[in-house]
Design a protein around this motif. Structure first.
Motif, mmCIF file in Angstrom:
data_model
loop_
_atom_site.group_PDB
_atom_site.id
_atom_site.type_symbol
_atom_site.label_atom_id
_atom_site.label_comp_id
_atom_site.label_asym_id
_atom_site.label_seq_id
_atom_site.Cartn_x
_atom_site.Cartn_y
_atom_site.Cartn_z
ATOM 1 N N UNK A 1 0.837 -1.203 0.000
ATOM 2 C CA UNK A 1 0.000 0.000 0.000
ATOM 3 C C UNK A 1 0.875 1.257 0.000
ATOM 4 N N UNK A 2 0.844 2.026 1.099
ATOM 5 C CA UNK A 2 1.569 3.303 1.115
ATOM 6 C C UNK A 2 3.039 3.172 1.478
ATOM 7 N N UNK A 3 3.467 2.001 1.940
ATOM 8 C CA UNK A 3 4.842 1.829 2.411
ATOM 9 C C UNK A 3 5.667 0.993 1.442
ATOM 10 N N UNK A 4 6.847 1.502 1.077
ATOM 11 C CA UNK A 4 7.837 0.661 0.403
ATOM 12 C C UNK A 4 8.952 0.424 1.406
ATOM 13 N N UNK A 5 9.225 -0.848 1.677
ATOM 14 C CA UNK A 5 10.196 -1.184 2.716
ATOM 15 C C UNK A 5 11.029 -2.386 2.311
ATOM 16 N N UNK B 1 7.453 6.130 3.039
ATOM 17 C CA UNK B 1 5.998 6.084 3.054
ATOM 18 C C UNK B 1 5.404 7.177 2.164
ATOM 19 N N UNK B 2 4.488 6.767 1.299
ATOM 20 C CA UNK B 2 3.785 7.712 0.433
ATOM 21 C C UNK B 2 2.763 8.480 1.264
ATOM 22 N N UNK B 3 2.840 9.792 1.216
ATOM 23 C CA UNK B 3 1.920 10.633 1.980
ATOM 24 C C UNK B 3 1.008 11.401 1.019
ATOM 25 N N UNK C 1 -0.260 6.873 -7.857
ATOM 26 C CA UNK C 1 0.712 7.780 -7.247
ATOM 27 C C UNK C 1 1.573 7.045 -6.226
ATOM 28 N N UNK C 2 0.971 6.137 -5.484
ATOM 29 C CA UNK C 2 1.733 5.364 -4.501
ATOM 30 C C UNK C 2 2.759 4.471 -5.197
ATOM 31 N N UNK C 3 2.363 3.847 -6.295
ATOM 32 C CA UNK C 3 3.306 2.985 -7.024
ATOM 33 C C UNK C 3 4.442 3.807 -7.623
ATOM 34 N N UNK C 4 4.136 5.026 -8.082
ATOM 35 C CA UNK C 4 5.191 5.903 -8.606
ATOM 36 C C UNK C 4 6.178 6.256 -7.480
ATOM 37 N N UNK C 5 5.642 6.530 -6.301
ATOM 38 C CA UNK C 5 6.488 6.799 -5.129
ATOM 39 C C UNK C 5 7.405 5.606 -4.852
ATOM 40 N N UNK D 1 5.378 -3.313 -8.049
ATOM 41 C CA UNK D 1 6.690 -2.686 -7.876
ATOM 42 C C UNK D 1 7.586 -3.578 -7.020
ATOM 43 N N UNK D 2 7.072 -4.033 -5.877
ATOM 44 C CA UNK D 2 7.855 -4.899 -5.006
ATOM 45 C C UNK D 2 8.221 -6.209 -5.675
#
Length: 327
Positions: free
Chosen positions: A10-14, A34-36, A47-51, A91-92
């Protein structure tokens, strides 16, 4: 044994690196971006995936540097294959596939919800708990039986995390909104009666959301307080019934909403009445993180050799109770 976990549901890439020795695990690094979204708005998958794309290389590099290893030191790589937002999941998966393909590392797709539970057990020491999984994507009561997590109750519409986020956005907060709502709720004790909907051992939050929005114009603080008290009481009733039915002597709370102190207070009282131990995942690891994916991948590597790249996948709706657990 060293593993790398990639989280992007979701909003976090880790990315995280863990070391497994026997049954023990040690977190060597866990780096997140984290995408805000703008205030008052939710997560936009594109937008989150672009982040995630823009930050993936930096997060990976920082993760490896913090763990003081190179990619060639890794024994496995695992990634969150679902459930989650499709563009973000991909993305992940691409990051994990690229590493596995180029460096010839075994790859493991991991169920994100299972990751919450396995990391929670590692960090809390819970052995055979009734699990309450509460986050933006899940509201479930689970117990383990015959190699699967069985659902004893869940939401019939929106999750507890979605309830908090959708209400929070309606009064101007940006997702995730749970922390802001908790802070505002702590400033008052004035309770306004709201719809309370428990059906069997399931809960329904959509009516509660609509009703809370309608009272927020009078007092945002009263609305936040009343929303928390009502929603958490519903959850506590379902937990108490599940503890009585399963006769479990442990309750473990995992997921992003596990960070809420008022929820923990109410559930601790439930556990006292049932002489059960209460465990809650540490605040730092309550939300989405690479550690949950990495540790679950390491556990699966005990009984599986990984899968071929051709068979790697992402599944937006991957039910936890459909996963067979052999380790």
């Amino acid at each position: 044994m060293l593993g790398l976990g990639v989280e992007s549901t979701a909003h976090t890439f880790s990315c995280a690196v863990l070391e497994k020795k026997g049954k023990k695990g040690k977190i060597l690094s866990d780096v997140r971006k984290i995408y805000r979204p703008p205030e008052g708005e939710g997560i936009h998958p594109r937008e989150a995936s672009r982040h995630h794309i823009e930050n993936s290389s930096t997060v990976l590099s920082e993760c490896l540097a913090e763990a003081d290893i190179t990619i060639k030191d890794l024994d496995i790589v695992s990634y969150a294959a679902g459930p989650g937002l499709g563009p973000c999941l991909r993305v992940g998966a691409v990051v994990a596939r690229s590493l596995a393909s180029y460096y010839k590392i075994p790859i493991y797709p991991v169920n994100h919800a299972l990751g919450h539970i396995e990391l929670g057990k590692l960090l809390t020491g819970a052995q055979n708990p009734l699990v309450l999984l509460v986050s933006g994507g899940h509201t479930m009561l689970l117990a383990f039986l015959n190699k699967q997590w069985r659902v004893f109750g869940e939401t019939l519409d929106i999750t507890l995390g979605q309830l908090l986020d959708q209400f929070g956005r309606s009064i101007g907060f940006a997702s995730p909104c749970g922390k802001n709502i908790e802070q505002l709720a702590s400033s008052t004790t004035n309770y306004v009666t709201l719809p309370y909907s428990v059906k069997g051992n399931d809960v329904s939050f959509s009516g509660l959301l609509s009703a809370t929005k309608s009272i927020s114009s009078k007092s945002k603080a009263d609305a936040c307080f009343s929303l928390q008290e009502t929603a958490f009481a519903m959850i506590s009733e379902a937990v108490e019934r599940a503890l009585s039915f399963t006769q479990k002597k442990e309750l473990m709370v995992v997921g992003g909403v596990a960070a809420n102190k008022r929820l923990s207070d109410m559930l601790q009282n439930v556990c006292k009445r049932h002489n059960a131990k209460f465990f809650v995942v540490p605040l730092k690891y309550a939300g989405d993180c690479g550690s949950q994916i990495c540790w679950t991948g390491l556990l699966e590597s005990q009984v599986k050799k990984g899968i071929s790249l051709e068979n790697t996948f992402v599944t937006q709706s991957w039910r936890l109770d459909s996963v067979k657990i052999d380790y």
